[in-house]
Design an enzyme around this catalytic site. Structure first.
Site, PDB file in Angstrom:
ATOM      1  N   ARG A  78     -24.456  45.871  69.768  1.00 49.52           N
ATOM      2  CA  ARG A  78     -24.143  47.292  69.625  1.00 49.52           C
ATOM      3  C   ARG A  78     -25.335  48.125  69.160  1.00 49.52           C
ATOM      4  O   ARG A  78     -26.153  47.656  68.368  1.00 49.52           O
ATOM      5  CB  ARG A  78     -22.981  47.460  68.631  1.00 49.52           C
ATOM      6  CG  ARG A  78     -21.674  46.896  69.154  1.00 49.52           C
ATOM      7  CD  ARG A  78     -20.626  46.778  68.059  1.00 49.52           C
ATOM      8  NE  ARG A  78     -19.358  46.318  68.626  1.00 49.52           N
ATOM      9  CZ  ARG A  78     -19.073  45.021  68.856  1.00 49.52           C
ATOM     10  NH1 ARG A  78     -19.952  44.070  68.555  1.00 49.52           N
ATOM     11  NH2 ARG A  78     -17.915  44.683  69.388  1.00 49.52           N
ATOM     12  N   HIS A 103     -23.581  46.035  74.737  1.00 49.99           N
ATOM     13  CA  HIS A 103     -24.011  45.136  75.822  1.00 49.99           C
ATOM     14  C   HIS A 103     -24.567  45.864  77.041  1.00 49.99           C
ATOM     15  O   HIS A 103     -24.314  45.478  78.184  1.00 49.99           O
ATOM     16  CB  HIS A 103     -22.865  44.229  76.242  1.00 49.99           C
ATOM     17  CG  HIS A 103     -22.462  43.222  75.194  1.00 49.99           C
ATOM     18  ND1 HIS A 103     -23.320  42.771  74.219  1.00 49.99           N
ATOM     19  CD2 HIS A 103     -21.284  42.568  74.984  1.00 49.99           C
ATOM     20  CE1 HIS A 103     -22.695  41.891  73.454  1.00 49.99           C
ATOM     21  NE2 HIS A 103     -21.468  41.752  73.895  1.00 49.99           N
ATOM     22  N   HIS A 173     -23.685  35.258  77.393  1.00 48.30           N
ATOM     23  CA  HIS A 173     -22.420  35.474  76.691  1.00 48.30           C
ATOM     24  C   HIS A 173     -21.366  34.427  77.075  1.00 48.30           C
ATOM     25  O   HIS A 173     -20.198  34.752  77.269  1.00 48.30           O
ATOM     26  CB  HIS A 173     -21.895  36.880  76.988  1.00 48.30           C
ATOM     27  CG  HIS A 173     -21.026  37.460  75.917  1.00 48.30           C
ATOM     28  ND1 HIS A 173     -19.800  36.933  75.591  1.00 48.30           N
ATOM     29  CD2 HIS A 173     -21.204  38.514  75.090  1.00 48.30           C
ATOM     30  CE1 HIS A 173     -19.245  37.650  74.630  1.00 48.30           C
ATOM     31  NE2 HIS A 173     -20.088  38.619  74.293  1.00 48.30           N
ATOM     32  N   ASP A 230     -17.106  38.006  64.266  1.00 47.77           N
ATOM     33  CA  ASP A 230     -17.875  38.691  65.301  1.00 47.77           C
ATOM     34  C   ASP A 230     -19.081  39.278  64.574  1.00 47.77           C
ATOM     35  O   ASP A 230     -19.209  40.491  64.412  1.00 47.77           O
ATOM     36  CB  ASP A 230     -17.042  39.774  65.989  1.00 47.77           C
ATOM     37  CG  ASP A 230     -17.716  40.292  67.263  1.00 47.77           C
ATOM     38  OD1 ASP A 230     -18.816  39.811  67.586  1.00 47.77           O
ATOM     39  OD2 ASP A 230     -17.138  41.179  67.920  1.00 47.77           O
ATOM     40  N   GLU A 288     -24.203  33.760  70.670  1.00 46.46           N
ATOM     41  CA  GLU A 288     -25.114  34.639  71.390  1.00 46.46           C
ATOM     42  C   GLU A 288     -26.452  34.733  70.649  1.00 46.46           C
ATOM     43  O   GLU A 288     -26.553  35.392  69.615  1.00 46.46           O
ATOM     44  CB  GLU A 288     -24.501  36.024  71.540  1.00 46.46           C
ATOM     45  CG  GLU A 288     -23.113  36.025  72.165  1.00 46.46           C
ATOM     46  CD  GLU A 288     -22.367  37.295  71.860  1.00 46.46           C
ATOM     47  OE1 GLU A 288     -22.910  38.393  72.120  1.00 46.46           O
ATOM     48  OE2 GLU A 288     -21.233  37.209  71.339  1.00 46.46           O
TER      49      GLU A 288
END
Length: 324
Positions: A78, A103, A173, A230, A288
């Site tokens: 982000r 992304h 991803h 996350d 990631e």
């Protein structure tokens, strides 16, 4: 080996490349640079696909939001407020995640068809991202090379050059389910990360990186991965010229083991709690490798700037094995 995988509505063909070596079979799509499947054996020698994906192109077109297996860019993760300032100029990006850019925007690298050419034991994907694409400055020539080494490990090497100052942050991803379809509830995770970046309600870094000691973010000793993550983990090794091991994911039921080595300073761990139809929440875990979220607006973070004359390079290795 390459084959036609499907055709977009404008007639553009999408091809699938199959890489096979040392017991590992990987399929890569020219659409989005997607790793469609990774087949590896369990402790009994039984092969299964250990990443989430779709059998046909329609699945990826219908469900783009999870970014399943995709090559993400120009900027993975982000950027707050969908804008950043570079050399005194503010660039407005596509706000595709609430007020933020996620992304690469509405039509990022994951939704582009890449040129493909064979390389030893792999395939090289490349494209030119024009100046202004999704709001990012500079004409970016970018490539991602997928190869299998002698042990069957999947190596992804990224390179990019630009004709104007810009920012670049690329990743893959893939969502891993080492059970081959059983879910990740029993998966065990270890990370070489003593800090992580706390986030606000919009998952934008809030404050300085925090010590993981005594918190649910401490994976320095292997333990159940659980849910509710996350987050970017600050890797102890920092930026390196060659990949160094930073993570290990293990499925005790099948015995399958994944180790991740990278040149990157950060690792976003996403336990897929919000994964939706046609998959269930927690069906996979994304690891990631990347620079930190919102780095263009955080000068204290490792820089994601790329300038003319420089070369962006990043490399990540996913190695597979079994344990007990």
């Amino acid at each position: 080996m390459t084959e036609l995988f499907g055709t977009l509505s404008d007639g553009t063909e999408v091809h699938r490349w199959t890489l096979e070596r040392a017991g590992t079979r990987v399929r890569v799509l020219t659409y989005g640079g997607i790793v469609q499947s990774v087949e590896v054996p369990d402790r009994e020698g039984r092969a299964a696909d250990v990443v989430l994906g779709f059998d046909g192109l329609d699945g990826y077109l219908r469900y783009p939001e999870p970014f399943l297996g995709a090559l993400v860019g120009r900027y993975a993760n982000r950027i707050a407020g969908a804008r950043f300032t570079l050399d005194g100029h503010t660039y407005a990006l596509a706000p595709n995640n609430g007020p933020n850019s996620l992304h690469g925007g509405d039509h990022g690298f994951d939704k582009r068809v890449w040129e493909a050419e064979p390389v030893p034991h792999g395939v090289r994907l490349s494209r030119v991202s024009p100046h202004g694409e999704e709001g990012f400055p500079g004409r970016l020539e970018v490539s991602a090379t997928y190869t299998l080494d002698a042990s069957g490990a999947l190596r992804i090497a990224y390179e990019a050059v630009t004709d104007a100052p810009t920012v670049v942050n690329l990743t893959n991803h893939s969502y891993f389910d080492l059970g081959g379809g059983t879910g990740t509830a029993g998966h065990v995770l270890r990370l070489a990360a003593s800090r992580y970046t706390p986030v606000d309600a919009d998952l934008i870094p809030a404050g300085e990186p925090a010590d993981v000691t005594g918190s649910r973010f401490d994976f320095r000793t292997a333990r159940r991965a659980g849910t509710g993550y996350d987050h970017n983990f600050v890797l102890d090794k920092g930026v390196t010229d060659t990949p160094e091991e930073v993570a290990e994911l293990h499925d005790p039921a099948s015995g399958r083991l994944l180790t991740v080595a990278t040149t990157e300073p950060g690792l976003q761990v996403y336990t897929a709690d919000h994964l939706g139809d046609p998959f269930a929440p927690g069906a996979g875990i994304a690891l990631e490798t990347q620079h930190f979220p919102d780095s263009p607006n955080r000068p204290e973070f490792p820089s994601t700037e790329l300038r003319p004359g420089g070369v962006y390079r990043s490399e990540t290795v996913y190695a597979f094995g079994v344990r007990g």
